[in-house]
Write an enzyme that holds these catalytic residues in place. Structure first.
Site, short mmCIF file in Angstrom:
data_model
loop_
_atom_site.label_atom_id
_atom_site.label_comp_id
_atom_site.label_asym_id
_atom_site.label_seq_id
_atom_site.Cartn_x
_atom_site.Cartn_y
_atom_site.Cartn_z
N LYS A 1 0.82 -1.23 0.00
CA LYS A 1 0.00 0.00 0.00
C LYS A 1 0.84 1.25 0.00
O LYS A 1 2.02 1.25 0.37
CB LYS A 1 -0.93 0.01 1.21
CG LYS A 1 -0.24 -0.04 2.59
CD LYS A 1 0.22 1.28 3.16
CE LYS A 1 0.92 1.16 4.49
NZ LYS A 1 1.59 2.35 4.99
N VAL B 1 11.38 -4.43 3.06
CA VAL B 1 11.19 -4.54 4.52
C VAL B 1 11.39 -3.16 5.16
O VAL B 1 12.32 -2.43 4.80
CB VAL B 1 12.19 -5.56 5.11
CG1 VAL B 1 12.10 -5.59 6.63
CG2 VAL B 1 11.92 -6.95 4.54
N MET C 1 5.50 0.34 3.30
CA MET C 1 4.57 -0.16 2.26
C MET C 1 3.77 -1.37 2.75
O MET C 1 3.16 -2.08 1.95
CB MET C 1 5.34 -0.53 0.99
CG MET C 1 5.93 0.67 0.26
SD MET C 1 6.88 0.16 -1.17
CE MET C 1 5.61 -0.54 -2.24
N ALA C 2 3.80 -1.63 4.05
CA ALA C 2 3.00 -2.70 4.67
C ALA C 2 3.39 -4.10 4.20
O ALA C 2 2.53 -4.96 4.04
CB ALA C 2 1.50 -2.45 4.44
N ASP D 1 -2.13 -2.12 9.80
CA ASP D 1 -2.22 -2.12 8.33
C ASP D 1 -2.79 -3.42 7.75
O ASP D 1 -3.06 -3.48 6.55
CB ASP D 1 -0.83 -1.90 7.71
CG ASP D 1 -0.39 -0.44 7.73
OD1 ASP D 1 -1.26 0.45 7.83
OD2 ASP D 1 0.82 -0.21 7.62
C1 LIG Z 1 2.07 4.16 9.53
C2 LIG Z 1 1.08 3.16 8.97
O1 LIG Z 1 1.75 2.25 8.09
C3 LIG Z 1 0.04 3.89 8.16
O2 LIG Z 1 -0.74 3.02 7.40
C4 LIG Z 1 0.42 2.36 10.07
O3 LIG Z 1 -0.21 3.20 10.97
C5 LIG Z 1 1.35 1.42 10.79
O4 LIG Z 1 0.78 0.17 10.71
P1 LIG Z 1 1.49 -1.16 11.26
O5 LIG Z 1 2.95 -1.13 10.95
O6 LIG Z 1 0.65 -2.32 10.83
O7 LIG Z 1 1.32 -0.91 12.80
P2 LIG Z 1 1.36 -1.90 14.04
O8 LIG Z 1 2.19 -3.10 13.73
O9 LIG Z 1 -0.04 -2.07 14.53
O10 LIG Z 1 2.13 -0.99 15.06
C6 LIG Z 1 3.50 -0.68 14.94
C7 LIG Z 1 3.76 0.55 15.77
O11 LIG Z 1 3.26 1.72 15.11
C8 LIG Z 1 2.67 2.61 16.02
N1 LIG Z 1 1.26 2.84 15.65
C9 LIG Z 1 0.65 2.08 14.70
C10 LIG Z 1 -0.64 2.35 14.31
C11 LIG Z 1 -1.33 3.40 14.96
N2 LIG Z 1 -2.59 3.70 14.64
N3 LIG Z 1 -0.71 4.13 15.92
C12 LIG Z 1 0.57 3.87 16.26
O12 LIG Z 1 1.12 4.55 17.12
C13 LIG Z 1 2.86 2.01 17.40
O13 LIG Z 1 4.06 2.56 17.92
C14 LIG Z 1 3.07 0.54 17.12
O14 LIG Z 1 3.88 -0.07 18.10
N1 LIG Z 2 6.58 -10.83 7.59
C1 LIG Z 2 7.37 -9.80 7.89
N2 LIG Z 2 8.01 -9.12 6.93
C2 LIG Z 2 8.78 -8.06 7.25
N3 LIG Z 2 9.01 -7.64 8.47
C3 LIG Z 2 8.39 -8.26 9.47
C4 LIG Z 2 7.56 -9.36 9.21
N4 LIG Z 2 7.07 -9.78 10.37
C5 LIG Z 2 7.59 -8.98 11.32
N5 LIG Z 2 8.38 -8.06 10.79
C6 LIG Z 2 9.11 -7.00 11.57
O1 LIG Z 2 8.45 -5.76 11.34
C7 LIG Z 2 9.36 -4.73 10.93
C8 LIG Z 2 8.69 -3.84 9.88
O2 LIG Z 2 8.26 -4.66 8.85
P1 LIG Z 2 7.53 -4.20 7.52
O3 LIG Z 2 8.38 -4.60 6.37
O4 LIG Z 2 6.15 -4.72 7.56
O5 LIG Z 2 7.54 -2.63 7.67
P2 LIG Z 2 6.69 -1.55 6.96
O6 LIG Z 2 6.44 -1.97 5.55
O7 LIG Z 2 7.37 -0.24 7.20
O8 LIG Z 2 5.32 -1.60 7.75
P3 LIG Z 2 4.10 -0.58 7.72
O9 LIG Z 2 4.08 0.11 6.40
O10 LIG Z 2 2.93 -1.51 7.93
O11 LIG Z 2 4.35 0.32 8.90
C9 LIG Z 2 10.56 -5.48 10.37
O12 LIG Z 2 11.73 -4.72 10.54
C10 LIG Z 2 10.56 -6.77 11.15
O13 LIG Z 2 11.28 -6.60 12.36
#
Ligand SMILES: C[C@](O)(CO)[C@H](O)COP(=O)(O)OP(=O)(O)OC[C@H]1O[C@@H](n2ccc(N)nc2=O)[C@H](O)[C@@H]1O
Ligand SMILES: Nc1ncnc2c1ncn2[C@@H]1O[C@H](COP(=O)(O)OP(=O)(O)OP(=O)(O)O)[C@@H](O)[C@H]1O
Length: 313
Positions: free
Chosen positions: A9, A112, A116-117, A153
């Site tokens: 995303k 990672v 981008m989730a 996400d």
């Molecule tokens: C920044 C975004 O990617 C925007 O879509 C999301 O809000 C983050 O989504 P995500 O990585 O799936 O988040 P989670 O795994 O639930 O939380 C990771 C960390 O992000 C912060 N977090 C996340 C979602 C939210 N509504 N408030 C937060 O403060 C918290 O510190 C949490 O410990």
């Molecule tokens: N399946 C997974 N793939 C990648 N990272 C993971 C996974 N499961 C747990 N993690 C942990 O979560 C952290 C962030 O991962 P991810 O790649 O999902 O980040 P992101 O894309 O920035 O997430 P978001 O956009 O949802 O905030 C990684 O550094 C890792 O420690």
């Protein structure tokens, strides 16, 4: 054996409120899912003596990224598979794995820690694949409840399309329909990632949270469904300035990306991936070519959205 996929995303709009007691932030977030998809393949394998020592009989293998530093129990695919095994037990289907382990193979394409989730897409694909393998056939509401227990996400990756996320960004309303325009993006990744919790923490330290968030879709935001030129005025990310201040090279990269001629430049989620909006697929390819070899950008991914929901392949 079942394979499912789920999209990554970009947040077209991300408005962030003040944190609650747990430190979580209320969000108003419009997600566009992208046609860069993670894959989860799940199957039963006979249990061996080594497997018998596992607390939970789930084994996850990851291809396409090095997650060896990650505690296996924190892998979002492991947590998703575990949630559905517990759900099966709750539904009175115990012993569903008797004598077997559940093997999950993840094929990663989404960078990672890029905003981008990627991990959330792994979780969404695993949920859909394991639901099918175990024959649970959970409805949308229950899948979304389980998804939001895994991460904010994850519901957006399940839902696909363009959706408004309210609550913590995890209560989804689908916005797109058959007439929704297609958007072309160049996602520009950075060599160094950014931790999502660290970005939110710094955002709070700077006192940037909004006192109030819109309670329903703002009328102007309906332009997210239109062509790229109309989209430009809508794009907004409250975390952008914080991420730009935190990342050592993001500001330089930003300038280089702007010079490559996109319609707009936006931080993807909590970053550091930068989303460059293009007029067309050809324009996106031109931008990617202009960025090739620039040391400030690690790599470029030419993608488009909105994308299909998490689904069995
Ligand atoms: C920044 C975004 O990617 C925007 O879509 C999301 O809000 C983050 O989504 P995500 O990585 O799936 O988040 P989670 O795994 O639930 O939380 C990771 C960390 O992000 C912060 N977090 C996340 C979602 C939210 N509504 N408030 C937060 O403060 C918290 O510190 C949490 O410990
Ligand atoms: N399946 C997974 N793939 C990648 N990272 C993971 C996974 N499961 C747990 N993690 C942990 O979560 C952290 C962030 O991962 P991810 O790649 O999902 O980040 P992101 O894309 O920035 O997430 P978001 O956009 O949802 O905030 C990684 O550094 C890792 O420690």
């Amino acid at each position: 054996m079942i394979t499912a996929s789920a999209p990554g995303k970009v947040n077209l709009v991300l408005l962030v409120g003040e944190p609650d007691q747990r430190g979580y932030h209320p969000l108003y977030s419009i997600f566009e899912t992208l046609n860069i998809r993670e894959r989860a393949t799940v199957r039963f394998r006979p249990q061996t003596a080594e497997h018998a020592r596992l607390g939970m009989p789930i084994v996850v293998h990851t291809h396409g990224a090095d997650l060896t530093d990650l505690d296996p129990h924190k892998h979002l695919a492991f947590r998703a598979a575990k949630a559905l095994i517990l759900e099966a037990a709750k539904l009175g289907i115990p012993g569903i794995l008797s004598g077997h382990v559940l093997e999950v193979e993840i094929g990663k394409r989404i960078p990672v820690a890029g905003g981008m989730a990627g991990g959330s897409a792994d979780a969404a694909a695993t949920l859909v694949a394991v639901d099918k393998l175990l024959g649970l056939n959970l409805d949308r509401e229950r899948m979304h409840e389980i998804a939001r227990g895994l991460g904010a996400d994850v519901p957006a990756c399940l839902e696909g399309g363009i959706s408004l996320g309210r609550g913590y960004g995890d209560h989804m309303t689908r916005l797109d329909g058959p007439d929704t325009a297609r958007h072309h993006w160049v996602m520009c990744t950075m060599r160094q990632g950014l931790s999502t919790p660290a970005v939110f923490k710094e955002f709070d330290a700077q006192g940037r949270g909004r006192g109030a968030l819109p309670t329903s879709l703002r009328e102007d935001d309906l332009r997210v469904l239109e062509d790229a030129p109309q989209l430009v005025g809508v794009l907004e990310n409250d975390l952008q300035e914080t991420a730009l201040n935190m990342h050592p090279t993001l500001r330089q990269a930003w300038k280089v990306i702007e010079e490559a001629g996109p319609l707009a430049v936006l931080l993807s989620g909590s970053g550091p991936t930068v989303a460059a909006l293009a007029r067309s697929r050809e324009h996106a390819q031109q931008i990617a070519q202009r960025l090739a070899g620039k040391r400030q950008v690690e790599k470029t991914l030419v993608v488009s959205g909105p994308a299909k929901p998490a689904k069995v392949e």
